[in-house]
Design an enzyme around this catalytic site. Structure first.
Site, short mmCIF file in Angstrom:
data_model
loop_
_atom_site.label_atom_id
_atom_site.label_comp_id
_atom_site.label_asym_id
_atom_site.label_seq_id
_atom_site.Cartn_x
_atom_site.Cartn_y
_atom_site.Cartn_z
CD GLU A 177 -2.92 1.36 2.48
OE1 GLU A 177 -2.60 0.58 3.45
OE2 GLU A 177 -3.86 2.14 2.47
CE LYS A 219 -5.88 -0.21 1.54
NZ LYS A 219 -6.82 -0.97 2.83
P1 13P Z 1 -9.08 4.30 3.80
O1 13P Z 1 -10.01 3.45 2.89
O2 13P Z 1 -9.89 4.90 4.77
O3 13P Z 1 -8.39 5.30 3.36
O4 13P Z 1 -8.08 3.43 4.59
C1 13P Z 1 -7.61 2.52 3.85
C2 13P Z 1 -6.61 1.72 4.54
O5 13P Z 1 -6.28 0.46 4.81
C3 13P Z 1 -5.40 2.89 5.10
O6 13P Z 1 -4.36 2.03 5.57
#
Ligand code: 13P
Length: 339
Positions: A177, A219
């Protein structure tokens, strides 16, 4: 290394037009969201809220996997069934956030580096024993004058790739991510350029560290204007910029892409996902799905508000937003449908 097992889990996480429920808020983030609504910030309120989420009937019709936090993966329902068992019985794959948060990057006071590589091999082994089959690590990049710096990008993509390699060694599918943040006044073009640069550097590092792309998920953020940018964008502009950026940078071998919502409203995040899937249906080499926290949970938490009497209505909101996002994966989201 069990590559076929990793590929099977990665495929299962994006199968059947489903997506992921990110319920891995750290204790401080969960407390902040509770405080905004006046909910007491205790272990028990956090547990009760997470029980509401995992015990929602029909959750698995739209959700393939749930990302837990260290506190949550060890918790149980009031009647004593562990959350992990509840999820597994519902056919939802349990996952775990394993980074230790974004800390100040030495020498670059406006930027962050995500901590957590020390001891990660041992922590992954424990999480696998507790039932986790995938993991998540988040890195953040701020846009500003001269930001993000090369130092910040290199340090974070290196950590992401080392985390991903350790996960695969442990038999866990890494969700990688890299989040380009929306704070600031930047334009859509600037967010595009920074996201493109970060993803380009990230996949070079994943290659260097030998990460199997078929056994991981990405992600990313959507390509958005800064929160304080005066310029307004349409749903289609965001969809086109985001997909164009991903087509340029993400190898087709990656098992799937599951977006974070990044502070967008539920309706906007869902509409953006819907537009991407409806406009690019024939051209996407990977599944394009959701791994939202706020865009799914914010309405749920507000309805619950720490009242047992509201549990059913809050669970209905969870089903509504999860099913809306499953529809968005197919380009079939109808925002006019009543909650
Ligand atoms: P949000 O969808 O609120 O951005 O959070 C996703 C997430 O896992 C942040 O690490």
């Amino acid at each position: 290394m069990n590559i076929p097992g990793l590929i099977e889990t990665a495929k299962a996480l994006v199968a059947d037009n489903k997506g992921l429920l990110a319920m891995d808020e750290s204790t401080s983030t969960a407390n902040r969201r509770f405080a905004e609504l006046g909910i007491p910030q205790t272990v028990e309120t956090r547990r009760a809220y997470r029980e509401l989420l995992v015990t929602t009937a029909q959750l698995s019709e739209n959700i393939s996997g749930a990302i837990l936090y260290d506190e949550t993966i060890r918790q149980s329902t009031l009647t004593g069934t562990s959350f992990v068992d509840i999820l597994i019985r519902a056919d939802i794959i349990p996952g775990i956030k394993v980074d230790l948060g974004a800390k100040d990057l030495a020498g670059f006071p406006a930027e962050k580096i995500t901590d957590g590589l020390d001891g990660l091999r041992e922590r992954l082994a424990e999480y696998a024993q507790l039932g986790a089959r995938f993991a998540k690590w988040r890195a953040v990049f701020s846009i500003g004058e001269g930001l993000p710096t090369r130092a910040c990008m290199e340090a974070n993509v290196h950590a992401l790739a080392r985390y991903a390699a350790l996960c695969q060694e442990a038999g866990l599918v890494p969700i990688v991510e890299p989040e380009v943040l929306t704070d600031g006044t930047h334009t859509l073009e600037r967010c595009f350029a920074v996201t493109e640069r970060v993803l380009g550097m990230l996949f070079a590092q994943l290659y260097t560290q030998g990460v199997r792309l078929e056994g991981m998920l990405l992600k990313p953020n959507m390509v958005l204007t800064g929160k304080d940018c005066p310029e307004k964008t349409t749903i289609n502009q965001v969809a086109d910029a985001t997909v164009t950026c991903l087509l340029r940078t993400v190898p087709a071998a990656v098992a799937g892409i599951a977006f974070l919502s990044g502070g967008q409203s539920s309706e906007l995040a869902t509409s953006h996902l819907n537009a991407m899937n409806s406009r690019f249906k024939e051209r996407l080499p990977w599944a394009l799905t959701f791994s939202f926290s706020r865009a799914i949970q914010q309405p749920v938490l507000a309805i619950w508000n720490n009242q047992d009497a509201n549990i059913e209505a809050a669970q209905q909101a969870l089903v509504y937003w999860a099913s809306s996002n499953r529809a968005a994966r197919q380009g079939n989201y109808n925002p006019a449908a009543v909650l």
